[in-house]
Design an enzyme around this catalytic site. Sequence first.
Site, short mmCIF file in Angstrom:
data_model
loop_
_atom_site.label_atom_id
_atom_site.label_comp_id
_atom_site.label_asym_id
_atom_site.label_seq_id
_atom_site.Cartn_x
_atom_site.Cartn_y
_atom_site.Cartn_z
N LYS A 74 0.80 -1.24 0.00
CA LYS A 74 0.00 0.00 0.00
C LYS A 74 0.83 1.28 0.00
O LYS A 74 0.39 2.30 -0.52
CB LYS A 74 -0.97 0.00 1.19
CG LYS A 74 -2.09 -1.01 1.06
CD LYS A 74 -3.07 -0.90 2.20
CE LYS A 74 -4.13 -1.99 2.12
NZ LYS A 74 -5.22 -1.79 3.06
N ASP A 110 -9.90 2.73 1.70
CA ASP A 110 -9.97 2.25 3.09
C ASP A 110 -10.53 3.37 3.96
O ASP A 110 -11.41 3.16 4.80
CB ASP A 110 -8.57 1.87 3.62
CG ASP A 110 -8.08 0.55 3.08
OD1 ASP A 110 -8.92 -0.31 2.75
OD2 ASP A 110 -6.85 0.37 2.98
#
Length: 290
Positions: A74, A110
């Site tokens: 990420k 997210d």
Amino acid sequence: MENWHISGKTKFCGVIGDPVEHSISPLIHNAALRKMGLDYLYLPFRVKIEDLGKAIEGMKALNIKGLNVTLPHKVAVIPFLDELDHLAEKIGAVNTIVNNDGVLKGYNTDATGFLQALLENGVDPKGRRVVILGAGGASRAISFILAREGADLLILNRTLDKAKECAARVSRTFGKKVKVLKLSKENLAKTLSWADILVNATSVGMSPNVGETLVTSDLIESGLIVFDIVYNPLKTKLQREAEYAGSETIGGLDMLVWQGALAFERWTGRKAPVEVMREEAIKALEKGEN
């Protein structure tokens, strides 16, 4: 779409990570794509960290429409992208890439997925006092979106330096002081009496360690809203403890589904069938528990 088939016109999306075998994203996304009758296919790709740059180049070369990015990529993926959404840039982590005619743009669904899950459960974080457990990637995304929405934050973490680093990053961005404390039973007791919302942004309680929790019912007051981002098991030990104390709880499944739905919308330009995605996720997780 019963006669669903792959052709030269089929568009491809997927998830990259290491490992990816456990991911239920392919099930969730392919169910949504079929429901919408879209000529897309979503695939899991295991990508080793040393091959990440080549994989992103491959995304352009193969004209893959979009990718989800999971651990451990990420943060590492950012230098290989052409553009970053403002929020993803501030958080310093990307979990969704969109390929716009060869220009790769990174997003962090997210963060927005967490917010959407809160709002869907009737919780507006503005002006609320929030205690966040953990200072890893998930905590960082959640801290940023909550600060942006006007919440007051306190981060508890076993490693204080990591919590301070996360807090400083949020403070610099929003000019808002974020308090930090070492994660201990004493500090939990002290801070939870102050809090309106508790967020577990750690992996404590995740399968197979389903009997673990950082917070027990004796520390929880009935007005507290408890959000556990762990989605496997569907109901965590923390949620059960909170419910026993008379608290409202939100499970990690809601965040999982919403971050996926928001990525789906970026790739397809269509509204995601959220309920279909939720049903598919529950099915997959229940099957895994049996």
